[in-house]
Design an enzyme around this catalytic site. Structure first.
Site, PDB file in Angstrom:
ATOM      1  N   CYS A   2       0.846  -1.201   0.000  1.00 32.95           N
ATOM      2  CA  CYS A   2       0.000   0.000   0.000  1.00 32.95           C
ATOM      3  C   CYS A   2       0.883   1.252   0.000  1.00 32.95           C
ATOM      4  O   CYS A   2       2.085   1.171   0.160  1.00 32.95           O
ATOM      5  CB  CYS A   2      -0.858  -0.020   1.258  1.00 32.95           C
ATOM      6  SG  CYS A   2      -1.718  -1.578   1.451  1.00 32.95           S
ATOM      7  N   ARG A  27       1.498   1.686  -6.217  1.00 32.68           N
ATOM      8  CA  ARG A  27       1.778   0.668  -5.183  1.00 32.68           C
ATOM      9  C   ARG A  27       0.516  -0.105  -4.824  1.00 32.68           C
ATOM     10  O   ARG A  27       0.585  -1.156  -4.211  1.00 32.68           O
ATOM     11  CB  ARG A  27       2.334   1.330  -3.932  1.00 32.68           C
ATOM     12  CG  ARG A  27       3.675   1.986  -4.106  1.00 32.68           C
ATOM     13  CD  ARG A  27       4.054   2.720  -2.860  1.00 32.68           C
ATOM     14  NE  ARG A  27       4.250   1.800  -1.760  1.00 32.68           N
ATOM     15  CZ  ARG A  27       5.430   1.270  -1.448  1.00 32.68           C
ATOM     16  NH1 ARG A  27       6.481   1.586  -2.169  1.00 32.68           N
ATOM     17  NH2 ARG A  27       5.571   0.445  -0.450  1.00 32.68           N
ATOM     18  N   TRP A  74      -3.743  -1.848  -1.366  1.00 29.51           N
ATOM     19  CA  TRP A  74      -3.763  -3.075  -2.176  1.00 29.51           C
ATOM     20  C   TRP A  74      -4.262  -4.140  -1.215  1.00 29.51           C
ATOM     21  O   TRP A  74      -3.575  -4.496  -0.248  1.00 29.51           O
ATOM     22  CB  TRP A  74      -2.359  -3.405  -2.685  1.00 29.51           C
ATOM     23  CG  TRP A  74      -2.330  -4.560  -3.622  1.00 29.51           C
ATOM     24  CD1 TRP A  74      -2.554  -4.557  -4.965  1.00 29.51           C
ATOM     25  CD2 TRP A  74      -2.102  -5.935  -3.277  1.00 29.51           C
ATOM     26  NE1 TRP A  74      -2.450  -5.812  -5.476  1.00 29.51           N
ATOM     27  CE2 TRP A  74      -2.193  -6.690  -4.473  1.00 29.51           C
ATOM     28  CE3 TRP A  74      -1.835  -6.597  -2.088  1.00 29.51           C
ATOM     29  CZ2 TRP A  74      -2.015  -8.066  -4.507  1.00 29.51           C
ATOM     30  CZ3 TRP A  74      -1.658  -7.965  -2.110  1.00 29.51           C
ATOM     31  CH2 TRP A  74      -1.753  -8.686  -3.318  1.00 29.51           C
ATOM     32  N   ASN A 100       0.735  -0.352   6.264  1.00 27.33           N
ATOM     33  CA  ASN A 100       1.172  -1.146   5.120  1.00 27.33           C
ATOM     34  C   ASN A 100       1.821  -2.402   5.688  1.00 27.33           C
ATOM     35  O   ASN A 100       2.614  -2.315   6.618  1.00 27.33           O
ATOM     36  CB  ASN A 100       2.185  -0.352   4.282  1.00 27.33           C
ATOM     37  CG  ASN A 100       2.611  -1.124   3.039  1.00 27.33           C
ATOM     38  OD1 ASN A 100       1.940  -2.086   2.657  1.00 27.33           O
ATOM     39  ND2 ASN A 100       3.698  -0.729   2.418  1.00 27.33           N
ATOM     40  N   GLY A 101       1.467  -3.576   5.169  1.00 22.62           N
ATOM     41  CA  GLY A 101       2.045  -4.823   5.661  1.00 22.62           C
ATOM     42  C   GLY A 101       0.932  -5.767   6.096  1.00 22.62           C
ATOM     43  O   GLY A 101      -0.220  -5.614   5.697  1.00 22.62           O
ATOM     44  N   GLU A 481      11.235 -13.209 -19.925  1.00 16.85           N
ATOM     45  CA  GLU A 481      10.877 -11.828 -19.547  1.00 16.85           C
ATOM     46  C   GLU A 481       9.829 -11.279 -20.511  1.00 16.85           C
ATOM     47  O   GLU A 481       8.885 -10.606 -20.102  1.00 16.85           O
ATOM     48  CB  GLU A 481      12.131 -10.963 -19.534  1.00 16.85           C
ATOM     49  CG  GLU A 481      11.916  -9.467 -19.437  1.00 16.85           C
ATOM     50  CD  GLU A 481      11.063  -8.999 -18.255  1.00 16.85           C
ATOM     51  OE1 GLU A 481      10.861  -9.792 -17.304  1.00 16.85           O
ATOM     52  OE2 GLU A 481      10.569  -7.865 -18.311  1.00 16.85           O
ATOM     53  N   LYS A 485       6.141  -9.764 -19.409  1.00 18.02           N
ATOM     54  CA  LYS A 485       5.661  -8.419 -19.790  1.00 18.02           C
ATOM     55  C   LYS A 485       4.270  -8.498 -20.410  1.00 18.02           C
ATOM     56  O   LYS A 485       3.367  -7.759 -20.068  1.00 18.02           O
ATOM     57  CB  LYS A 485       6.613  -7.797 -20.805  1.00 18.02           C
ATOM     58  CG  LYS A 485       7.628  -6.795 -20.459  1.00 18.02           C
ATOM     59  CD  LYS A 485       7.608  -5.876 -19.325  1.00 18.02           C
ATOM     60  CE  LYS A 485       7.432  -6.311 -17.946  1.00 18.02           C
ATOM     61  NZ  LYS A 485       8.526  -6.763 -17.141  1.00 18.02           N
ATOM     62  N   GLU A 488       1.504  -9.553 -17.826  1.00 16.16           N
ATOM     63  CA  GLU A 488       1.100  -8.659 -16.731  1.00 16.16           C
ATOM     64  C   GLU A 488       0.439  -7.376 -17.217  1.00 16.16           C
ATOM     65  O   GLU A 488      -0.267  -6.730 -16.469  1.00 16.16           O
ATOM     66  CB  GLU A 488       2.267  -8.332 -15.806  1.00 16.16           C
ATOM     67  CG  GLU A 488       3.394  -7.560 -16.419  1.00 16.16           C
ATOM     68  CD  GLU A 488       4.451  -7.194 -15.375  1.00 16.16           C
ATOM     69  OE1 GLU A 488       4.121  -6.986 -14.208  1.00 16.16           O
ATOM     70  OE2 GLU A 488       5.618  -7.113 -15.756  1.00 16.16           O
ATOM     71  N   HIS A 504       9.533 -31.274 -26.561  1.00 16.59           N
ATOM     72  CA  HIS A 504       9.287 -31.990 -25.289  1.00 16.59           C
ATOM     73  C   HIS A 504       7.936 -31.607 -24.683  1.00 16.59           C
ATOM     74  O   HIS A 504       7.738 -31.727 -23.485  1.00 16.59           O
ATOM     75  CB  HIS A 504      10.430 -31.700 -24.305  1.00 16.59           C
ATOM     76  CG  HIS A 504      11.766 -32.101 -24.828  1.00 16.59           C
ATOM     77  ND1 HIS A 504      12.177 -33.415 -24.936  1.00 16.59           N
ATOM     78  CD2 HIS A 504      12.763 -31.362 -25.347  1.00 16.59           C
ATOM     79  CE1 HIS A 504      13.389 -33.467 -25.462  1.00 16.59           C
ATOM     80  NE2 HIS A 504      13.772 -32.237 -25.725  1.00 16.59           N
ATOM     81  N   LYS A 603       3.221  -2.310  -7.635  1.00 16.17           N
ATOM     82  CA  LYS A 603       4.601  -2.107  -8.077  1.00 16.17           C
ATOM     83  C   LYS A 603       5.607  -2.768  -7.144  1.00 16.17           C
ATOM     84  O   LYS A 603       6.564  -3.377  -7.599  1.00 16.17           O
ATOM     85  CB  LYS A 603       4.909  -0.608  -8.139  1.00 16.17           C
ATOM     86  CG  LYS A 603       6.312  -0.289  -8.613  1.00 16.17           C
ATOM     87  CD  LYS A 603       6.553  -0.785 -10.012  1.00 16.17           C
ATOM     88  CE  LYS A 603       7.941  -0.499 -10.497  1.00 16.17           C
ATOM     89  NZ  LYS A 603       8.205  -1.116 -11.809  1.00 16.17           N
TER      90      LYS A 603
HETATM   91  C1  AGP Z   1       7.889  -6.873 -13.297  1.00 23.27           C
HETATM   92  O1  AGP Z   1       7.326  -6.297 -14.458  1.00 23.27           O
HETATM   93  C2  AGP Z   1       6.878  -7.042 -12.204  1.00 23.27           C
HETATM   94  N1  AGP Z   1       6.246  -5.841 -11.895  1.00 23.27           N
HETATM   95  C3  AGP Z   1       7.418  -7.808 -11.032  1.00 23.27           C
HETATM   96  O2  AGP Z   1       7.651  -9.122 -11.496  1.00 23.27           O
HETATM   97  C4  AGP Z   1       8.727  -7.295 -10.374  1.00 23.27           C
HETATM   98  O3  AGP Z   1       9.811  -7.473 -11.256  1.00 23.27           O
HETATM   99  C5  AGP Z   1       8.962  -8.129  -9.114  1.00 23.27           C
HETATM  100  O4  AGP Z   1       7.890  -7.890  -8.239  1.00 23.27           O
HETATM  101  C6  AGP Z   1      10.281  -7.799  -8.418  1.00 23.27           C
HETATM  102  O5  AGP Z   1      10.259  -6.474  -7.984  1.00 23.27           O
HETATM  103  P1  AGP Z   1      11.651  -5.795  -7.490  1.00 23.27           P
HETATM  104  O6  AGP Z   1      12.565  -5.779  -8.683  1.00 23.27           O
HETATM  105  O7  AGP Z   1      11.262  -4.432  -7.029  1.00 23.27           O
HETATM  106  O8  AGP Z   1      12.193  -6.662  -6.391  1.00 23.27           O
END
Ligand code: AGP
Length: 608
Positions: A2, A27, A74, A100-101, A481, A485, A488, A504, A603
């Site tokens: 959050c 966030r 969140w 937050n937490g 990767e 992308k 998400e 396979h 984020k």
């Molecule tokens: C990446 O596009 C994502 N938002 C997510 O996988 C991110 O890379 C992951 O949460 C790790 O975050 P960090 O690099 O801040 O540790």
């Protein structure tokens, strides 16, 4: 994950807090709220939905207030409703809290308080905090003491801010595993869970540590550490980026802006470090441990998500350039493994935010092993940056879009630099790689210049529900990767695979409705990737390829081709990433999705 913002000082508090929440919306954005203290009365405004809704509601308020705390949520416990939005308060609204937490033992505390006659109106774990403070305050009439007593009962992770009508001219704050910074102004103080929310007002920030409890007034901040039982007047640090970097500029989305920052990102990650003319790499952040590094014969890389995929590129680089054995592990798995760990093994944590709970837990796990812990982090002063023995900052500037783009570019650039700094200049790749790092920003720009054609190709595939990404060697992490992308930001089911694995299993999925994105750039493995593409085409599978400029053969094989400049195999992932990032971005835009704030995500994943 959050967002928390607070203000105390001479200005009207609400506009500052709401603006801060807007900058933290990446966030978490299920619901938002603010608690203001005005003439010893409390005003709580909160609702489900985005911060913009809260902003409209707050604008209708007529009171003035110079003390306020706000929160954008969140959801972890309880759905995103107004009742579950923060701030939460005790029954008579004399104590307001944002958090937050996760409070892991909230149910036991809730049961105890209910037995004492307390009633609850939300499903959240957070709501136990104001009632618990109230419970202790009734015995002592001392808010700070009551807050510290309540903290002793809490188990879990928290960043907490408290305002109260009992003592209206202060904000009480506590931190355990969930980041909080205090912004130092002139006759005013700011609070945030991320420095980007305060940098419009001050660059002087105090990073709170675990077990810190801070009392913030308009004139000062005193920190008491519950573990060390020590109080101090903390020293502020200077933030190293400005709000201009964190603003959208002329771009429609932060994600596109941050993709287009790739050339600048490579330059700033290399500034003062890569000196091709002198054939050296200089990493100041590792100088203090250079002697220990000489005895390292194994590196375990721990990270999550995109940072994990950067780590996979780093594995190839460190093994090939530095000759060191590397193992890359998902932080969320590493912390539960019981693997042997020798002192000649170093742990390398990669994290854009520096606040990812799983990566922090991985570092905590080896705290007593006596092993070297190195960080590759973007957010200066973040928890991971401060937990590691040494590290190399990415200097990519604030990354606001939930989908990590420029941070990946910076991380791989830094990994190449670390590989070079641990390798020998006599390695045949040393000089070419060093030179390529200097030439790379211009090549990254060339990929960006093809954005309009990538957009056209992306729009052609936006209707698909599945996508396979394949690559070999250095392009295998690029495939993983690229799939993340697309997943998400477009919600399309995409998976990355080693191209050599097609027969396979994955080949069974292929038909005319199941496209493949093939990383088919020039390399010694290209012919094998051609074979994979032909196997796919033989089953009518559509294929989009990323290929090296000048490769005409690939155009006869594939349905669409995205060309990138020739580069070394070792730096291929950097240019391939720009192509796959743009591909994912344009598909998400074509689907009219919230590109910067994908559903269900946040984020910085600061909870496990
Ligand atoms: C990446 O596009 C994502 N938002 C997510 O996988 C991110 O890379 C992951 O949460 C790790 O975050 P960090 O690099 O801040 O540790």
């Amino acid at each position: 994950m959050c967002g928390i913002v607070g203000y105390i000082g001479k200005q009207q508090a609400a506009p500052i807090v709401v603006a801060g929440l807007e900058s933290l919306e990446y966030r978490g954005y299920d619901s938002a709220g603010i608690a203001e203290i005005s003439d010893s009365s409390a005003f709580i405004t909160k609702q489900a939905g985005r911060v913009s809704g809260l902003k409209d509601s707050v604008a209708k308020n007529t009171h003035t207030s110079h003390v306020a705390i706000g929160h954008t949520r969140w959801a972890t416990h309880g759905s995103p409703t107004t009742a579950n939005a923060h701030p939460h308060s005790n029954t008579d609204q004399t104590i307001m809290v944002v958090h937050n937490g996760i409070i892991e033992n909230f149910q036991a505390i809730k049961t105890k308080l209910q037995a004492e006659g307390y009633t609850f109106v939300s499903q959240t774990d957070t709501e136990v905090i104001p009632h618990l403070i109230d419970y202790y305050y009734r015995a002592s009439n001392d808010l700070t003491l009551a807050f510290r007593q309540a903290l002793q009962d809490l188990q879990g992770a928290y960043g907490i801010a408290v305002v109260s009508t009992h003592e209206p001219n202060k904000i009480l704050v506590a931190r355990l595993s969930s980041p909080l910074v205090v912004g130092v102004g002139k006759g005013e103080y700011f609070l945030a869970s991320d420095p980007s929310a305060v940098m419009d007002y001050t660059k002087e920030v105090i990073f709170l540590n675990d077990f810190d409890v801070a009392t913030i007034t308009a004139d000062g901040c005193v920190v008491h550490n519950l573990k060390q039982e020590k109080s101090s007047k903390p020293v502020a640090e200077l933030l190293d980026y400005d709000s201009q970097q964190a603003s959208l500029g002329d771009f429609p989305h932060f994600m596109l802006k941050e993709i287009f920052e790739a050339p600048a990102t490579i330059r700033s990650a290399s500034l003062g470090r890569v000196k091709a003319a002198e054939n050296i790499v200089k990493l100041g952040g590792l100088e203090s441990v250079i002697a220990q590094l000489k005895y390292i014969d194994r590196i375990v890389i721990v990270a999550c998500g995109t940072s994990y995929y950067a780590g996979l590129v780093g594995e190839y680089l460190l093994e090939e350039i530095a000759g060191i054995a590397v193992e890359v592990q998902l932080a969320s798995e590493f912390k539960y493994r019981n693997e042997p760990f020798s002192r000649s093994t170093a742990l390398l944590a990669i994290s854009q935010s520096g606040e990812t709970a799983d990566t922090i837990a991985a570092l905590k796990k080896v705290e007593d092993y006596g092993v070297l812990r190195i960080g590759i982090v973007n957010a200066t002063g973040s928890t991971i940056a401060r937990m590691t023995d040494a590290g190399v900052y990415c200097h990519a500037g604030p990354e606001q879009a939930v989908a990590s783009t420029k941070a990946f570019i910076a991380q791989v650039t830094v990994l190449a630099q670390i590989a070079l700094s641990l390798g020998s200049p006599s390695n045949k790749l040393f000089k070419p790689l060093l030179q390529e790092l200097e030439d790379l920003p211009a090549k990254a720009q060339q990929v960006l210049d093809t954005a309009p054609s990538i957009k056209k190709i992306a729009e052609k595939y936006a209707h698909h529900r599945d996508f396979l990404f394949i690559g070999r060697g250095y392009s295998f992490p690029s495939a993983l990767e690229g799939a993340l992308k697309l997943k998400e930001v477009s919600y399309i089911h995409a998976e990355g695979y080693a191209a050599g694995e097609m027969k396979h299993g994955p080949l069974a999925m292929i038909d005319e409705h199941f496209p493949t994105f093939a990383l088919a750039t020039d390399s010694v493995l290209l012919d094998k990737t051609y074979s994979n593409i032909e196997e796919i085409k033989a089953r009518k599978g559509p294929v989009v390829a990323v290929a090296t400029v000048g490769n005409k053969a690939i155009a006869k094989l594939c349905d669409d081709v995205i060309y990138i400049p020739a580069t070394l195999a070792q730096t291929q992932p950097l240019l391939e990433a720009i192509a796959t990032q743009l591909f994912a971005y344009y598909i998400a835009v074509a689907k009219d999705l919230n590109v910067d704030r994908p559903r269900n995500l946040a984020k910085s994943v600061t909870v496990e």
